[in-house]
Design a protein around this motif. Structure first.
Motif: not given
Length: 86
Positions: A69-79, A27-29, A65-67
């Motif tokens: 985890s890093v993975g969810s951020i990557v997935a969101g950006i790809k979308k 997570t960013l935290e 926008f799901d923040i």
């Protein structure tokens, strides 16, 4: 450079870490990124990919926008790239 690599690079820079220290499960935290760092990361990502992220810094939980985890951020950006570049 692919989306994942660029996002990890931006997040690592923000967290003052090596890219190898950032995992998709973090997570960013976990990485020590506070709300200001998050906003700066979002701006840097928007600029890098020429996209607009539906994120409200004042109400992060109200964002689409799901923040979480890093993975969810990557997935969101790809979308978002797929949607906005159409």
């Amino acid at each position: 450079m692919d989306v994942k690599d660029k996002v990890v690079e931006i997040i690592a820079e923000q967290a003052v870490l090596e890219k190898s220290d950032v995992s998709m499960d973090n997570t960013l935290e976990d990485l020590g990124i506070d709300s200001l760092g998050l906003v700066e990361s979002i701006f840097a990502i928007e600029e890098a990919f020429d996209i607009s992220i539906p994120f409200n810094a004042n109400e992060p939980t109200e964002s689409d926008f799901d923040i979480s985890s890093v993975g969810s951020i990557v997935a969101g950006i790809k979308k978002l790239i797929a949607e906005q570049k159409g």
